[in-house]
Design a protein around this motif. Structure first.
Motif, PDB file in Angstrom:
ATOM      1  N   HIS A   9      -5.314 -65.331  37.854  1.00  0.00           N
ATOM      2  CA  HIS A   9      -4.495 -65.415  39.170  1.00  0.00           C
ATOM      3  C   HIS A   9      -5.336 -64.889  40.281  1.00  0.00           C
ATOM      4  O   HIS A   9      -5.917 -63.810  39.992  1.00  0.00           O
ATOM      5  CB  HIS A   9      -3.021 -64.660  38.793  1.00  0.00           C
ATOM      6  N   HIS A  10      -5.161 -65.524  41.362  1.00  0.00           N
ATOM      7  CA  HIS A  10      -5.883 -64.964  42.497  1.00  0.00           C
ATOM      8  C   HIS A  10      -4.897 -64.749  43.628  1.00  0.00           C
ATOM      9  O   HIS A  10      -4.126 -65.252  43.922  1.00  0.00           O
ATOM     10  CB  HIS A  10      -6.733 -66.028  43.026  1.00  0.00           C
ATOM     11  N   SER A  11      -4.851 -63.306  43.971  1.00  0.00           N
ATOM     12  CA  SER A  11      -3.797 -62.567  44.827  1.00  0.00           C
ATOM     13  C   SER A  11      -4.566 -62.417  46.194  1.00  0.00           C
ATOM     14  O   SER A  11      -3.863 -62.141  47.189  1.00  0.00           O
ATOM     15  CB  SER A  11      -3.320 -61.367  44.335  1.00  0.00           C
ATOM     16  N   THR A  12      -5.762 -62.857  46.325  1.00  0.00           N
ATOM     17  CA  THR A  12      -6.431 -62.726  47.676  1.00  0.00           C
ATOM     18  C   THR A  12      -7.171 -63.937  47.998  1.00  0.00           C
ATOM     19  O   THR A  12      -7.588 -64.702  47.184  1.00  0.00           O
ATOM     20  CB  THR A  12      -7.364 -61.455  47.934  1.00  0.00           C
ATOM     21  N   TYR A  13      -7.382 -64.246  49.355  1.00  0.00           N
ATOM     22  CA  TYR A  13      -8.264 -65.408  49.742  1.00  0.00           C
ATOM     23  C   TYR A  13      -9.681 -65.296  49.278  1.00  0.00           C
ATOM     24  O   TYR A  13     -10.301 -66.169  49.106  1.00  0.00           O
ATOM     25  CB  TYR A  13      -8.151 -65.845  51.264  1.00  0.00           C
ATOM     26  N   ARG A  14     -10.246 -63.835  49.503  1.00  0.00           N
ATOM     27  CA  ARG A  14     -11.568 -63.734  49.164  1.00  0.00           C
ATOM     28  C   ARG A  14     -11.869 -63.978  47.542  1.00  0.00           C
ATOM     29  O   ARG A  14     -12.732 -64.572  47.419  1.00  0.00           O
ATOM     30  CB  ARG A  14     -11.759 -62.289  49.544  1.00  0.00           C
ATOM     31  N   ASP A  16      -9.860 -65.982  45.783  1.00  0.00           N
ATOM     32  CA  ASP A  16     -10.144 -67.810  45.520  1.00  0.00           C
ATOM     33  C   ASP A  16     -10.859 -68.219  46.436  1.00  0.00           C
ATOM     34  O   ASP A  16     -11.675 -69.329  45.647  1.00  0.00           O
ATOM     35  CB  ASP A  16      -8.493 -68.165  46.247  1.00  0.00           C
ATOM     36  N   ARG A  17     -11.769 -67.902  47.287  1.00  0.00           N
ATOM     37  CA  ARG A  17     -13.003 -68.491  47.739  1.00  0.00           C
ATOM     38  C   ARG A  17     -14.227 -68.154  47.440  1.00  0.00           C
ATOM     39  O   ARG A  17     -15.443 -68.558  47.649  1.00  0.00           O
ATOM     40  CB  ARG A  17     -12.882 -68.218  49.375  1.00  0.00           C
ATOM     41  N   GLN A  18     -14.183 -67.389  46.048  1.00  0.00           N
ATOM     42  CA  GLN A  18     -15.684 -67.038  45.519  1.00  0.00           C
ATOM     43  C   GLN A  18     -16.392 -68.415  45.020  1.00  0.00           C
ATOM     44  O   GLN A  18     -15.682 -69.505  44.928  1.00  0.00           O
ATOM     45  CB  GLN A  18     -15.304 -66.382  44.250  1.00  0.00           C
ATOM     46  N   PRO A  21     -14.863 -68.530  41.128  1.00  0.00           N
ATOM     47  CA  PRO A  21     -13.760 -67.569  41.043  1.00  0.00           C
ATOM     48  C   PRO A  21     -13.284 -67.340  39.554  1.00  0.00           C
ATOM     49  O   PRO A  21     -12.686 -66.446  39.206  1.00  0.00           O
ATOM     50  CB  PRO A  21     -12.774 -68.529  41.734  1.00  0.00           C
ATOM     51  N   ARG A 197     -18.403 -75.289  50.758  1.00  0.00           N
ATOM     52  CA  ARG A 197     -17.149 -74.603  51.091  1.00  0.00           C
ATOM     53  C   ARG A 197     -17.219 -74.049  52.375  1.00  0.00           C
ATOM     54  O   ARG A 197     -16.457 -73.213  52.957  1.00  0.00           O
ATOM     55  CB  ARG A 197     -17.088 -73.516  50.093  1.00  0.00           C
TER      56      ARG A 197
END
Length: 357
Positions: A9-14, A16-18, A21, A197
Motif C-alpha cells: 500500500h502506498h499512502s503518499t504520492y512520493r 507511489d511515484r518511486q 515502488p 515519469r
C-alpha cells in the motif's frame, strides 16, 4: 518479476511515484546489477567480448532510438549515421590529444548539432515522408564519410582508435572495457526510466499519440520533437564512440552503413516500442538469433545434401530483420516486452485466473 503484489500500500504520492515502488523490484534490480558487475569473474573472456559487451552497447543505442520512435513516435532510418558522427568525432578528438572524457562529450555534441539541424527541416513532414527524410540523412553521411578524406581518410579507409584513457589511466583489459560499456548502458537506462515519469516524457507521449490534440492542451509538438531528436542524437553519438573504443578498436565507413540503421530499428520494434526492458530483449534477440538461424539452415542444408553459398548465408540476417519487423507490426506491435508482460501477468494470477475478470 513473477511475484504477487498483494499487501503493498502506498499512502503518499512520493511513495507511489518511486522508480521502483515495490520492494521486490528493488531487490531484483540489485541482484541483476550485482550479477552484471560480477560478470567478468563468472563468464569466459570470449563470451564477454562476443556477447555481453556488444549486447550492452547496442542496448544503449536501441534505447536512444526508442526515445524518438517509441516515446515521440517519429521514424528515424538514419540512426547509424548519428552513431558514426559520434564515432569519428571521438576518434579524431583523441588523436589530437583531447582527453577521452571530453572526446565523448564532443561526440555527443556533434551528433546533437547535426541531428538537430537535419531534424529542423525533416520535421516539417511526417509519417513515411519523415522516414524518407531521415534515410536521406543516412545516405548523405555515408557519402561524406566515404568521399571526404579529412573525415575517414578516404574510401574503404580504416582509422585506428587510440587506447582509451579514463582519468589518465589507460584501459586495455576486457573487464575494464566491459565496465565502461556497462556504466554507459546503466546511465542511459536510468535516464529513460526517469524520462517516462517526467513532464517531458508525458509531453513526448502526447505528441506521439496525437500532435494536434497535444497542441490544443498547450504542448508545442515541433519543440518537443526537436528535443527528442537532440537527446536521442546525443545518446547515439556517445554510444557510437563507446562502440569504437571498447569493441571495434577501429572505425570504418561500413560500420555505420544503412543496414546498421535497419538492424537497430529491428531491435527496437522487436523488443517493443516505448519499452525500456524491451530494448534489452530486442537486442539480445537480434544479436543471437541470426547466427543461430544461419547455423541451423547450414546444418539442415548439409543434412539434405543441399549446397548453400556463403553469400546467401550472409543475407539471411537482413531477410530475417524484415520478416521480424513485419511480423511484430502485424501480430504484436508492442514486441517482446508485451509478450513478457502477458507471461508475467499470467503467473501473477495463476492458478486463480478468474481474478483477472
Amino acid at each position: 518479476m513473477f511475484f504477487r503484489q498483494a499487501g503493498i500500500h502506498h499512502s503518499t504520492y512520493r511513495g507511489d511515484r518511486q522508480l521502483f515502488p515495490i520492494p521486490f523490484d528493488r531487490w531484483q534490480i540489485g541482484v541483476l546489477v550485482t550479477l552484471a558487475l560480477a560478470a567478468p569473474a563468472l563468464l569466459s573472456p570470449l563470451y564477454m567480448k562476443s556477447y555481453m559487451l556488444p549486447w550492452l552497447i547496442w542496448t544503449a543505442a536501441a534505447l536512444g532510438l526508442n526515445l524518438i520512435l517509441g516515446w515521440a513516435g517519429q521514424f528515424h532510418f538514419g540512426y547509424a549515421a548519428i552513431m558514426g558522427i559520434g564515432a569519428y568525432t571521438a576518434v579524431h578528438a583523441t588523436l589530437h590529444r583531447v582527453p577521452f572524457e571530453i572526446a565523448l562529450l564532443l561526440a555527443g555534441a556533434m551528433s546533437t548539432l547535426i541531428g538537430s539541424a537535419f531534424a529542423i527541416t525533416a520535421l516539417r513532414v511526417r509519417g513515411l515522408y519523415l522516414a524518407l527524410s531521415t534515410l536521406a540523412l543516412q545516405f548523405v553521411m555515408d557519402w561524406v564519410i566515404n568521399k571526404v578524406p579529412a573525415v575517414s581518410g578516404g574510401t574503404q579507409a580504416t582509422i585506428q582508435a587510440p587506447p582509451m584513457r579514463l582519468l589518465g589511466v589507460e584501459i586495455t583489459s576486457d573487464a575494464g572495457l566491459y565496465y565502461v560499456a556497462l556504466v554507459w548502458c546503466i546511465l542511459v537506462t536510468v535516464f529513460m526510466l526517469n524520462l517516462r515519469r517526467s513532464g517531458l516524457g508525458r509531453a513526448l507521449v502526447a505528441v506521439r499519440e496525437k500532435d494536434f490534440a497535444a497542441a490544443v492542451i498547450g504542448v508545442n509538438s515541433f519543440y518537443y520533437k526537436l528535443v527528442a531528436f537532440a537527446m536521442s542524437s546525443f545518446i547515439g553519438g556517445v554510444t557510437g564512440a563507446i562502440l569504437i573504443f571498447t569493441f571495434y578498436r577501429a572505425v570504418t565507413p561500413e560500420q555505420f552503413a544503412v543496414n546498421v540503421s535497419i538492424q537497430v530499428l529491428a531491435m527496437v520494434i522487436v523488443g517493443g516500442l516505448g519499452s525500456v526492458i524491451g530494448c534489452y530483449f530486442g537486442v539480445a534477440f537480434i544479436l543471437l538469433l541470426p547466427g543461430v538461424v544461419a547455423n541451423l539452415i547450414f546444418a539442415a542444408a548439409q543434412a539434405a545434401d543441399l549446397k548453400i553459398g556463403i553469400e546467401l548465408l550472409a543475407h539471411i540476417p537482413a531477410f530475417l530483420y524484415g520478416v521480424l519487423i513485419i511480423g511484430f507490426l502485424l501480430f504484436e506491435p508492442l514486441g517482446l516486452a508485451k509478450i513478457y508482460s502477458n507471461l508475467r501477468n499470467y503467473f501473477i494470477f495463476w492458478p486463480f485466473g478468474y481474478a483477472r475478470r
